[in-house]
Design an enzyme around this catalytic site. Structure first.
Site, PDB file in Angstrom:
ATOM      1  N   SER A  43      -1.312  -8.890   6.415  1.00  0.00           N
ATOM      2  CA  SER A  43      -2.244  -8.200   7.289  1.00  0.00           C
ATOM      3  C   SER A  43      -1.622  -8.041   8.678  1.00  0.00           C
ATOM      4  O   SER A  43      -0.537  -7.466   8.798  1.00  0.00           O
ATOM      5  CB  SER A  43      -3.581  -8.952   7.323  1.00  0.00           C
ATOM      6  OG  SER A  43      -4.604  -8.154   7.838  1.00  0.00           O
ATOM      7  N   HIS A  97      -7.637  -7.402  -0.416  1.00  0.00           N
ATOM      8  CA  HIS A  97      -6.848  -7.662   0.787  1.00  0.00           C
ATOM      9  C   HIS A  97      -6.107  -8.999   0.714  1.00  0.00           C
ATOM     10  O   HIS A  97      -5.086  -9.185   1.366  1.00  0.00           O
ATOM     11  CB  HIS A  97      -7.771  -7.636   2.005  1.00  0.00           C
ATOM     12  CG  HIS A  97      -7.063  -7.725   3.319  1.00  0.00           C
ATOM     13  ND1 HIS A  97      -6.204  -6.749   3.768  1.00  0.00           N
ATOM     14  CD2 HIS A  97      -7.092  -8.672   4.295  1.00  0.00           C
ATOM     15  CE1 HIS A  97      -5.728  -7.080   4.959  1.00  0.00           C
ATOM     16  NE2 HIS A  97      -6.248  -8.244   5.296  1.00  0.00           N
ATOM     17  N   ASP A 102      -8.194  -2.968  -1.493  1.00  0.00           N
ATOM     18  CA  ASP A 102      -8.256  -3.484  -0.124  1.00  0.00           C
ATOM     19  C   ASP A 102      -9.175  -2.598   0.701  1.00  0.00           C
ATOM     20  O   ASP A 102      -8.965  -1.379   0.787  1.00  0.00           O
ATOM     21  CB  ASP A 102      -6.838  -3.493   0.471  1.00  0.00           C
ATOM     22  CG  ASP A 102      -6.722  -4.280   1.764  1.00  0.00           C
ATOM     23  OD1 ASP A 102      -7.725  -4.396   2.495  1.00  0.00           O
ATOM     24  OD2 ASP A 102      -5.613  -4.765   2.056  1.00  0.00           O
TER      25      ASP A 102
END
Length: 442
Positions: free
Chosen positions: A263, A407, A376
């Site tokens: 991320s 995610h 995601d």
């Protein structure tokens, strides 16, 4: 970005009500905090929000009016599923108040309610948050790797970490794991899941050493008390120290130390490599390729309609307020010390907004493995397509798209949601195997 600080609608399992500081002092007989907490939750179960608010102290009542209290409580089933009862309160002293913690059982995950009660019997703080997951299990006795404590940095500012090391003499290739946004622990605990624990042990079992460590915002929040900090202070500088320390560790091949960023950590990975100069390659997992300020608005708009297909007036007001905060961050006349999105100073967000991860990756010209889950809902196809557009014909860059993964790299079905973070799962073995194979090939 997962589980960070993006606790508005962005990453939290439940909306948070600020825990007000308790100001009551003295040696008077303590009120029954457990009974008070039970009564508060009973009022809310019955839709008696005015009676619930009447239990609040003055400051708490001002901070959390009836409509906000109702919105928080009634939003929980949409995020966490049907309510399935609650556990017994556990009471402890905290900041001059009695703090009652009550497990809340929901169909899609576990939450906890924390109710702080002052000496006058009034509620001075109320918080709903995901329940902490159980501690990580010990490494199996017959595992092909072992774990040892490992420090990142020196002196009192050092960050505690864990090195998962394959058994044998080495030298082994190695990976530094870099967290998403927010105050993450070394396992990147998000809801009921620990993706960095899964990745570290999964790679170590395949002959790759892995270092994971507590993020500075988690281990030493006092280092940010001045409010004068940027994203390098939050993430980059410690990751550079981690790479340097790992290069010097016994049994590690210093020419084959990689960075795996998840991320926001994936977005920062090219910058970490540039500042380090000792990174052999990058693994970008669910990595944003665009400005986080634009993404956070996009995420809130998307998440507002996930539960019922429409945006409520309250959700629209919150999004409009966020849009205005972003405008003020980008207005050069705004004081950098001004508190802004998620309570962070404008200067911090400007440092984030100045990043161009794709351009930095092009400058690095390192081997890269780009990993993306098609389910995601936080870092989406637009980011994936930007990475592909920039590097699709670069032989040093490999792309892997997983239809079922969210995610966190965990498989699921149907449309993704924040609520699934509360369901225990593990990073998909295919992602771990693909990462191990790619590292071994470089």
């Amino acid at each position: 970005m997962a589980n960070e600080r993006m606790k508005s609608v962005l990453l939290a399992l439940a909306m948070l009500v600020p825990l007000a500081a308790a100001a009551q002092e003295g040696e008077a007989k303590r009120p029954d905090a457990a009974a008070t907490a039970r009564q508060l939750l009973a009022h809310m179960d019955s839709g008696e929000y005015a009676q619930a608010e009447a239990m609040f102290g003055a400051d708490m009542a001002a901070a959390v009016p009836v409509d906000k209290l109702q919105a928080v409580w009634e939003s929980l089933p949409a995020q966490a599923g049907e309510a399935k009862g609650r556990g017994e309160p556990v009471v402890e002293s905290a900041n001059g108040a009695q703090l009652a913690t009550i497990p809340l059982h929901y169909a899609k995950g576990e939450l906890v309610a924390k109710v702080a009660v002052g000496d006058d019997g009034k509620i001075v703080g109320f918080l709903i948050q995901p329940a902490p997951p159980p501690p990580a299990p010990a490494v199996a006795a017959d595992a092909d790797f072992h774990e040892t404590d490992f420090s990142v940095g020196e002196g009192e500012r050092a960050l505690p970490g864990t090195l998962a090391m394959p058994n044998g003499d080495g030298p082994f290739p190695a990976v530094v794991l870099v967290h998403g946004s927010g105050p993450q622990d070394r396992d990147e605990t998000i809801g009921a899941n620990k993706p960095f624990l899964d990745i570290a042990r999964g790679l170590a079992a395949q002959g790759i050493a892995v270092l994971r460590y507590e993020k500075r915002t988690h281990a030493r929040p006092q280092d940010f008390a001045s409010g004068d900090f940027g994203v390098d202070d939050e993430t980059t500088n410690d990751a550079v120290l981690a790479v340097a320390a790992l290069c010097k560790a016994p049994g590690i091949d210093p020419a084959r130390v990689f960075v795996l960023g998840h991320s926001q950590g994936g977005m920062m990975a090219p910058r970490i490599a540039a500042k380090s100069g000792h990174v052999a390659g990058l693994v970008l997992m669910a990595a944003p390729s665009r400005s986080l300020l634009d993404i956070v608005i996009e995420q809130n708009r998307r998440l507002a309609v996930l539960d019922d297909g429409k945006t409520s007036d309250a959700e629209r007001d919150a999004i409009n307020a966020l849009v205005e905060q972003v405008r003020l961050v980008r207005d050069p006349k705004t004081d950098p010390a001004t508190k802004s999105i998620l309570g962070q100073p404008v200067g911090y967000w400007r440092s984030v907004d100045a990043l161009d991860p794709v351009k930095e990756a092009e400058t690095d010209a390192l081997p890269m493995l780009v990993l993306q889950g098609a389910r995601d809902i936080q870092v989406v196809d637009a980011d994936w397509q930007n990475w592909k557009a920039a590097f699709h014909d670069d032989p040093k860059v490999t792309f892997k798209l997983y239809d079922e993964l969210n995610h966190l790299g965990i498989a699921g079905e149907g449309e993704g949601s924040l609520a699934e973070y509360g369901t225990p799962g593990h990073v998909d073995q295919r992602l771990i195997d693909d990462t191990a194979a790619w590292i071994k090939a470089h």
